[in-house]
Design a protein around this motif. Structure first.
Motif, PDB file in Angstrom:
ATOM      1  N   PRO B  83      -5.125   3.700   4.202  1.00  0.00           N
ATOM      2  CA  PRO B  83      -5.706   4.973   4.656  1.00  0.00           C
ATOM      3  C   PRO B  83      -4.798   6.180   4.446  1.00  0.00           C
ATOM      4  O   PRO B  83      -5.285   7.313   4.471  1.00  0.00           O
ATOM      5  CB  PRO B  83      -5.970   4.745   6.140  1.00  0.00           C
ATOM      6  CG  PRO B  83      -5.068   3.638   6.531  1.00  0.00           C
ATOM      7  CD  PRO B  83      -4.832   2.805   5.326  1.00  0.00           C
ATOM      8  N   ILE B  84      -3.499   5.979   4.249  1.00  0.00           N
ATOM      9  CA  ILE B  84      -2.615   7.130   4.072  1.00  0.00           C
ATOM     10  C   ILE B  84      -2.230   7.230   2.597  1.00  0.00           C
ATOM     11  O   ILE B  84      -1.738   6.256   2.016  1.00  0.00           O
ATOM     12  CB  ILE B  84      -1.347   6.991   4.948  1.00  0.00           C
ATOM     13  CG1 ILE B  84      -1.758   6.812   6.417  1.00  0.00           C
ATOM     14  CG2 ILE B  84      -0.428   8.196   4.780  1.00  0.00           C
ATOM     15  CD1 ILE B  84      -0.620   6.534   7.361  1.00  0.00           C
ATOM     16  N   VAL B  92      -7.264   8.927   5.872  1.00  0.00           N
ATOM     17  CA  VAL B  92      -8.643   8.654   6.256  1.00  0.00           C
ATOM     18  C   VAL B  92      -8.686   8.524   7.770  1.00  0.00           C
ATOM     19  O   VAL B  92      -7.866   7.817   8.363  1.00  0.00           O
ATOM     20  CB  VAL B  92      -9.157   7.360   5.580  1.00  0.00           C
ATOM     21  CG1 VAL B  92     -10.560   7.018   6.061  1.00  0.00           C
ATOM     22  CG2 VAL B  92      -9.126   7.518   4.060  1.00  0.00           C
ATOM     23  N   SER B 129     -12.469  12.053   5.355  1.00  0.00           N
ATOM     24  CA  SER B 129     -11.225  12.203   4.619  1.00  0.00           C
ATOM     25  C   SER B 129     -10.533  13.497   5.046  1.00  0.00           C
ATOM     26  O   SER B 129     -11.201  14.525   5.186  1.00  0.00           O
ATOM     27  CB  SER B 129     -11.538  12.220   3.125  1.00  0.00           C
ATOM     28  OG  SER B 129     -10.368  12.434   2.402  1.00  0.00           O
ATOM     29  N   VAL B 130      -9.243  13.430   5.257  1.00  0.00           N
ATOM     30  CA  VAL B 130      -8.490  14.616   5.673  1.00  0.00           C
ATOM     31  C   VAL B 130      -7.489  14.948   4.572  1.00  0.00           C
ATOM     32  O   VAL B 130      -6.812  14.056   4.052  1.00  0.00           O
ATOM     33  CB  VAL B 130      -7.727  14.336   6.992  1.00  0.00           C
ATOM     34  CG1 VAL B 130      -6.857  15.538   7.357  1.00  0.00           C
ATOM     35  CG2 VAL B 130      -8.691  14.003   8.105  1.00  0.00           C
TER      36      VAL B 130
END
Lengths: 251, 185, 382
Positions: B83-84, B92, B129-130
């Protein structure tokens, strides 16, 4: 402990002393007991002398022979051969000493079966790096000639009779021209005729070439070939027989 | 161009922010965008001291967000295998209602933050999503595992705007504020 | 120093024993060669198959197997637009959406075989740069491009897969349009179809993967970011080299087993050899003592014994090399990922030579020490 000088003096018979044993003892551990086959033995052998050692089994005669030949080291005492006190040498030094100064003749010849007579005789010479191949070959040929086996040079031990094998072994012992020859029952496995040939050779080396010979034997006839016979019993010399004649004994 | 200097400055900035946050001297927020010496970009990542009251869940955001909207979203880092992102400030974010792999009793799982056993549609509805941008509008070069030291399954809140390319199926938040919650037990 | 001829002739003393020693050492070294060639072959093909410059976009959750993976077809164009630093050549971006499929193909002879099929578009050549067409041309619909080693995998002759020949897949005939090579990679064992053909016949609407070639391995982060920005596509970006490294790790237990087998057999051979060598030396204790009495030092004799043992094991090593050249070199082996060749590389040859040397030295150390450990006077009498 008495300190002895190298044997430069003469014995009572006027001969130059070549081997001098003083207070020589040999003992070793066998299980839990200590066995002493030789105890405080004194012995002088003159240069060029042919000495026979007799005695019952276990009397220490082979032990003494091995000490004189530098195969083994005495537990105590001094053992001079020519100018060298063997008792002071380490194993590696003894090995190097043997290569130069002593020829050993065994009862069962101890030839290397995979090598020819020529190669067997050549073995001790290979240790001397200064010799050329040509020099080695001429020395081997001379030694084989001396024992009457020049024509058997290419034979393997299995292709030779017992007497011939022993004569090859003698050639191997003398090829480096050592001052000392030791023989452990050299005729013990031979018929009379072959034994006579071997003994004649030894006498010849002693008388003609001034080799000092120490021979262990059970056989009184063989002992007769020597100039002097010593009897050993329980590690001690018990009797000395001096044979004055230098002529071969009739056998 | 993104230079090493930039990265250094970002790092310095974050360290300063962390220090200030830890001292509790910040009431609302810190914006300490550090100017690079003659640089083309300025790093902007604001560490928030508290959770904004307007923060909503990812699921809610998915339903209501439209591009350009200001937004604050809370969730956990996870919901995918990694996720990173490796070298960009991106991760995420997923709602905690999602069943993470560590919640299904799989002790030996190498990726406990993944949601491989969750219903795919449910997962899609609770995931976004960031991405943090630099002043040039480009993805910010930053390994967030190193600075500010994010880990998978961390509880975070981000503030920012819904990205122009964001769709109802794919919510992307262009963030500038980050709040990390002390570890929840 | 004893002459080397002494060691050589000692070897010939007992031809039966010599044969056993040479044969034993030969088998052990052969096993080392075989295990080495197998492991290196498998490792090489898997590591050569993945380029660090390539990134595979796989369906999330199917990161271990491209055949299980499903990726939306639009991911190909989206990736081309969304990932930075993609290589381009003559204006063509190196992005290749592919379908990987394992299925049965049927030959005109009726022979059936499981084949690795790949549905590609011409951009596949932009991504997989080692691929070269050797014969023929790129396939049109209804045609197939065949990897050079595919016939090994399918158990047919090379002729049966030469240009012009036909094979059947899902009831439809395909003509071989050409042969391609991709040295040392798994691709060489595959059959490449026009992607639309393969998708139609297998009724697939999704790709297996999208392979992207980047300007440099460091650009991976951009592909990784893309996969995180497009969560709706459910993608996982994996370096191609990592993908194959994982596959290689998957096969590690098999490789360990081959080494273990070789090691166990070698250990057995060493113990057997020790016994035999001890018996051989022990029968010569008196002779060895005689050599010492003559004036040869123990180290010199010891060296000769080791020499003798080494001669036997090195003969065995030579025998092993001969066996490898006859039976192994150039042989192809199939495994589920493709076909690899067994070759005796320099490293493996060295490993075999070292094994031969070690067998010779270890096999003679203890017997020689034991036989030379006896005291000289008693050894002379034995």
């Amino acid at each position: 402990m008495t300190v002895f000088n190298p044997p430069t003096s003469s014995d009572p018979h006027g001969k130059e002393v070549f081997i001098r044993c003083r207070n020589v003892s040999k003992s070793y551990r066998k299980g839990k007991t200590i066995v002493t086959p030789l105890e405080a033995l004194d012995l002088d052998v003159g240069r060029g002398e042919f000495l026979a050692l007799m005695g019952p089994s276990g009397s220490g005669k082979t032990t003494l022979l091995n000490l004189i030949a530098g195969i083994d080291s005495p537990t105590t005492g001094e053992l001079w051969v020519d100018k060298q006190n063997l008792a002071s040498l380490k194993r590696g030094q003894l090995t190097a000493w043997r290569a130069k100064h002593c020829g050993y003749i065994f009862q069962l010849y101890h030839l290397v079966p995979i090598l020819t007579a020529f190669e067997n005789v050549e073995l001790p010479l290979l240790l001397d790096r200064s010799l050329s191949r040509k020099e080695r070959h001429s020395k081997v040929a001379a030694a084989l000639d001396l024992v009457g086996l020049a024509n058997r040079a290419d034979h393997r031990p299995t292709e030779l009779s017992g007497g011939q094998e022993q004569r090859v072994a003698i050639a191997r012992a003398i090829v480096t021209n050592p001052g000392l020859l030791v023989a452990d029952e050299p005729t013990g496995d031979l018929d009379r005729k072959s034994a006579t040939q071997v003994l004649d050779l030894l006498r010849e080396f002693s008388s003609e070439y001034r080799k000092t010979i120490v021979m262990v034997t059970h056989d009184a006839v063989a002992a007769n070939a020597a100039q002097r016979t010593l009897h050993l019993e329980k590690g001690q010399l018990v009797e000395q027989v001096q044979i004055t004649t230098s002529e071969p004994t009739e056998v | 161009m993104i230079t090493k200097n930039t990265l250094f400055n970002v790092t310095t900035f974050i360290l300063v922010s962390l220090f200030l946050t830890a001292c509790g001297k910040q009431e609302e927020s810190t914006n300490a965008g550090l100017q690079n010496n003659g640089a083309e970009e300025t790093a902007t990542l604001i560490r928030l001291a508290t959770v904004p009251s307007s923060a909503i869940s990812v699921g809610q955001a998915r339903k209501t967000a439209h591009p350009g909207q200001k937004i604050a979203v809370s969730g956990q880092i996870g919901g995918t295998r990694s996720p990173i992102a490796e070298e960009y400030a991106s991760f995420v974010i997923t709602d905690s209602v999602i069943l993470f792999c560590n919640e299904i009793g799989d002790e030996g799982c190498e990726t406990p933050w993944d949601a491989c056993c969750e219903d795919a549609d449910k997962l899609a509805e609770h995931r976004a999503s960031v991405l943090f941008l630099n002043d040039n509008g480009q993805p910010l070069n930053l390994n967030m595992k190193q600075q500010p030291g994010l880990s998978e399954l961390d509880y975070v809140t981000v503030t920012g705007i819904v990205a122009p390319g964001s769709t109802p199926d794919n919510l992307i938040i262009h963030a500038n504020g980050l709040y990390t919650e002390p570890t929840k037990l | 120093m004893l002459p080397i001829s002494y060691a050589i002739r000692n070897l010939l003393r007992d031809p039966g024993r010599l044969l056993q020693k040479v044969g034993g050492a030969g088998i052990v070294v052969f096993l080392v060669f075989a295990a080495g060639a197998f492991n290196q072959g498998m490792h090489r093909i898997l590591s050569a198959s993945g380029s660090p410059q390539n990134v595979i976009l796989l369906g999330a959750g199917s990161e271990e197997s491209v055949e299980r993976s499903e990726v939306p077809i639009q991911a190909e164009t989206l990736a081309a637009a969304g990932i930075q630093d993609i290589t381009t050549r003559l204006g063509v971006s190196a992005v290749s959406g592919e379908v990987h499929y394992m299925a049965e193909v049927i030959f005109p002879t009726g022979h059936k075989a499981q084949a690795l099929l790949r549905g590609v578009t011409p951009t596949a050549f932009e991504v997989h740069r080692s691929v070269r067409i050797l014969k023929g041309k790129y396939p049109k619909p209804g045609e197939v491009l065949v990897g050079k080693l595919a016939h090994h995998n399918l158990g047919v002759s090379a002729e049966m897969l030469s240009p012009g020949q036909t094979i059947k897949f899902e009831g439809q005939s395909f003509t071989v349009a050409g042969i391609f090579t991709a040295p040392g990679t798994v691709m060489e064992s595959e059959l490449w179809f026009d992607r639309n053909d393969l998708m139609t016949l297998t009724q697939r609407e999704q790709l297996s993967c999208v392979v992207v070639r980047l300007e440099s391995p460091e650009s991976y982060a951009s592909a990784d970011l893309f996969s995180k920005q497009r969560l709706d596509l459910e993608l996982s970006a994996i370096r191609e080299s990592d993908y194959y490294a994982k596959l290689s790790a998957f096969y590690a237990p098999i490789r360990t087993m081959t080494w273990l087998t070789a090691a166990l057999i070698a250990a057995g051979a060493i113990f057997g050899g020790l016994n035999m060598q001890y018996a051989a030396f022990a029968s010569r204790i008196r002779e060895l003592a005689t050599l010492q009495a003559i004036g040869y030092s123990r180290p010199a004799i010891y060296l000769s014994l080791v020499e003798e043992s080494l001669l036997a094991t090195l003969l065995g090593t030579l025998l092993a090399v001969a066996m490898v050249l006859i039976f192994l070199e150039g042989q192809t082996l199939n495994f589920s990922m493709g076909v690899f060749r067994l070759t005796l590389s320099g490293e493996i040859a060295l490993a075999g030579l070292l094994t031969g040397l070690l067998l010779g030295i270890i096999g003679s150390i203890t017997p020689a020490i034991r036989c030379l450990g006896t005291s000289l006077p008693s050894a002379l009498r034995s």
